[in-house]
Design a protein around this motif. Structure first.
Motif: not given
Length: 340
Positions: A1-20
């Motif tokens: 497969m040839k090279k794939a290029v993507g364009f979009g946002d890049f974010l910080v994900r913040l989540n509580p530990e486990g299922y809190k």
């Protein structure tokens, strides 16, 4: 497969530990993610050369984010630097009958204030065969529909296949604005990825006899939606995920590929979910890998559905499964027995 290029946002994900719940959390785990970056990261895990195009602020947090992409082998040499901040989203993981919750903080980010001249798409597309974006990207800022349209047009001019995941986000734009923009972009798309909610809210195309809240899915309804999409926009193929939610923890998962006037369905997986964020991105990566490697249509959808099924068993947003692991599940080994 040839090279794939993507364009979009890049974010910080913040989540509580486990299922809190958010209310219980006195600390948050940090991770770096974005729809298109997730697709590229999954493809990189499959051995595909990738390149991510985005715009980030010049600061230490953004440098950490870029390092996370390098760790997975994603190319980062065409990232534009500028603007004030990265976006953030908070995830409270659901369980049993309690759904997951996501809160966004992504206004005035670096990519939201970007303009076409910030990016050198011709250079990024050199030697590539695929360009991937989502309906999130044009929703991010005033000039982003223009930037996304320019990127798609440049990709087509240079002979790349274009894939797009509709990925409607109600917190980013209205259905009216989404319809106006996406109807202009979709004629440039070769492979379209969507679910029933995206098609109905953005394009006004509804799957008959389908109610995802009640867990009612109609194969014939989805086939008709895909047929309408191919006839209306000229896309070559439509990939649709079919999720039957029993609870936040347990889903039945399958998928459909419509191409050449025919529908192909994967097997149905009974999944116990560890983290569902990024499930659609892993499906998109599986589709691109199948098309890029010349798989037959049935094998493409079998591979994509298996890839996405495995992602649901992995914490955080990226499918860290290898081709061998995906193929084992696709070929029927879903026992979960320890591999020694």
């Amino acid at each position: 497969m040839k090279k794939a290029v993507g364009f979009g946002d890049f974010l910080v994900r913040l989540n509580p530990e486990g299922y809190k719940r958010f209310l219980q959390a006195d600390r948050f785990e940090a991770y770096y993610t974005g729809a298109e970056a997730n697709v590229l990261s999954s493809l990189s895990m499959m051995g595909v050369e990738t390149e991510f195009v985005t715009r980030l602020p010049e600061n230490a947090i953004a440098r950490c984010a870029v390092a996370s992409l390098r760790k997975l082998g994603v190319g980062v040499s065409h990232i534009a630097w500028g603007g004030e901040r990265m976006g953030v989203f908070y995830v409270e993981k659901g369980a049993s009958q309690r759904p997951s919750t996501i809160v966004y903080d992504r206004k005035y980010t670096s990519i939201a204030t970007a303009k076409p001249e910030d990016f050198d798409f011709a250079s990024a597309f050199a030697g590539a065969g695929w360009f991937h974006c989502t309906g999130i990207t044009p929703a991010l800022g005033e000039h982003m529909p223009e930037v996304t349209e320019f990127a798609m047009a440049e990709a087509r001019r240079m002979g790349l296949k274009v894939s797009c995941d509709l990925n409607y986000r109600k917190n980013l734009w209205t259905t009216q604005r989404a319809k106006q923009v996406m109807e202009r972009l979709l004629p440039m798309v070769d492979i379209l990825i969507a679910n029933e909610e995206d098609c109905e809210k953005v394009l006004g195309i509804r799957a008959a006899e389908t109610d995802v809240v009640q867990g009612k899915l109609s194969r014939e309804g989805y086939m008709d939606v895909a047929r309408q999409l191919t006839e209306r926009f000229g896309v070559q193929a439509v990939g649709v995920t079919l999720r039957k939610s029993i609870s936040a923890s347990d889903n039945e998962w399958s998928a459909m590929l419509y191409t050449g006037g025919k529908a192909y369905f994967s097997r149905t997986y009974a999944m116990h979910i560890v983290d569902r964020v990024g499930g659609g991105d892993s499906f998109a990566a599986g589709l691109l890998y199948g098309f890029g490697n010349g798989f037959a249509p049935q094998k493409i959808i079998d591979y994509a559905a298996a890839a996405s099924c495995l992602k649901h068993s992995i914490e955080l947003d990226v499918n860290l499964s290898t081709v061998d692991e995906i193929c084992r599940l696709m070929e029927g080994d879903g026992s979960g027995r320890v591999q020694r």
